[in-house]
Design an enzyme around this catalytic site. Structure first.
Site, mmCIF file in Angstrom:
data_model
loop_
_atom_site.group_PDB
_atom_site.id
_atom_site.type_symbol
_atom_site.label_atom_id
_atom_site.label_comp_id
_atom_site.label_asym_id
_atom_site.label_seq_id
_atom_site.Cartn_x
_atom_site.Cartn_y
_atom_site.Cartn_z
ATOM 1 C CG ASP A 48 2.269 -3.849 3.084
ATOM 2 O OD1 ASP A 48 1.167 -4.425 3.108
ATOM 3 O OD2 ASP A 48 2.387 -2.627 2.931
ATOM 4 C CD GLU A 69 4.330 0.717 0.440
ATOM 5 O OE1 GLU A 69 4.492 1.641 -0.366
ATOM 6 O OE2 GLU A 69 4.042 0.901 1.619
ATOM 7 C CG ASN A 70 6.850 -1.284 3.362
ATOM 8 O OD1 ASN A 70 5.707 -1.593 3.670
ATOM 9 N ND2 ASN A 70 7.221 -0.024 3.239
ATOM 10 C CG HIS A 94 6.937 3.859 1.543
ATOM 11 N ND1 HIS A 94 7.482 5.050 1.977
ATOM 12 C CD2 HIS A 94 6.220 3.373 2.596
ATOM 13 C CE1 HIS A 94 7.120 5.273 3.235
ATOM 14 N NE2 HIS A 94 6.351 4.274 3.631
ATOM 15 C CG HIS A 101 -0.362 1.853 4.419
ATOM 16 N ND1 HIS A 101 0.885 2.324 4.042
ATOM 17 C CD2 HIS A 101 -0.832 2.738 5.340
ATOM 18 C CE1 HIS A 101 1.154 3.440 4.703
ATOM 19 N NE2 HIS A 101 0.135 3.710 5.509
#
Length: 272
Positions: A8, A39-40, A68, A178
């Site tokens: 991530d 996703e971040n 997200h 995650h």
């Protein structure tokens, strides 16, 4: 075939680290294919189209997402424009975008990347086991796909390990994302699938999973919310995993962790 997976990307610190270090990693270690979980990437929540393009420019062949995925509202439409930006395959029917991508690597081989979301301690989603069955059945390893990588975005590493055993012998790599914490359980399963519980994050580890520690500490100690979470912006560690696959079978023959820069102990690949 050599593949690199980066965990991530967390905010500006993670983006900068990927942009600065990834091109050199690809050249130095001759990676044929690179996957980055983004996703971040934008302020710690979701990804914008501009930041997706930044990761692609740095060398990512495919950018995966997670729970997200659509925190940045622009992605509801932007994801339809990009075949190499994928969200979890087990989102409910009607979700924008796609959950898998078959992409040609630098060596001309075809790599299937599938993104899936776990269900333990996560928002309710469709069954990831059945969804991955369907995605892989449509593009089997050793037939249409020369390698298959599954980014399993999950809270529980036990669920990721279960998925690894479930897909053993059918994919090249199952890697968790995650939690933002890199695990040291990288290994090759009996059927030839590489497995790592969590790749960790590309972000500032002098933090609470990528966020400045003050507000998370406040919430843990007082149970109260006083401000918003803010992504930490110190020097990032690039965290992930590198694998080599057998050119005939597509199965994993070598798996090694990657940790570069920042405050974590360093780990570089050592390909023979």
């Amino acid at each position: 075939m050599r593949l690199l997976f980066l965990g991530d990307v967390m905010g500006r610190a993670g983006r900068d680290a990927v942009a600065e270090r990834l091109p050199g990693l690809i050249e130095q270690y001759r990676f044929d294919f690179v996957i980055v979980n983004g996703e971040n990437a934008s302020h710690g929540r979701g990804i914008t189209e501009a930041h997706y393009e930044l990761l692609r420019d740095a060398g990512a062949d495919v950018v995966t997402l997670g729970d997200h995925a659509f925190d940045q509202r622009e992605l509801m439409t932007a994801i339809e424009r990009h075949d190499t930006l994928i969200r979890p395959v087990n989102f409910p029917p009607g979700a924008p975008g796609r959950g898998a991508a078959l992409v040609t690597g630098r060596n001309g081989h075809q790599v299937l990347v599938v993104n899936a979301l776990g269900r333990v301690f996560m928002p309710p989603m469709d069954d990831p086991f059945r969804a991955l069955d369907a995605a892989i059945a449509g593009c089997p390893l050793g037939e249409q796909a020369d390698a298959i990588v599954v980014d399993f975005h999950a809270e529980a590493t036990s669920e990721t390990q279960a998925m690894g055993h479930y897909l053993d012998g059918r994919v090249s790599l199952v890697v968790g994302t995650h939690t933002h914490i890199p695990t040291s359980d990288h290994r090759i399963l009996r059927g030839g699938t590489g497995l790592m519980g969590d790749a960790g994050m590309c972000g500032d580890y002098d933090s609470v999973i990528g966020m400045e520690s003050e507000e998370p500490l406040n919430r843990f100690v007082s149970g109260l919310t006083s401000s918003r979470f803010t992504p930490a912006e110190g020097e990032a560690t690039l965290s992930g995993v590198a694998i080599e696959t057998d050119v005939k079978t597509g199965l994993c023959v070598s798996i090694q962790p990657i940790r570069i820069g920042g405050s974590l102990s360093q780990a570089l690949p050592n390909f023979s």
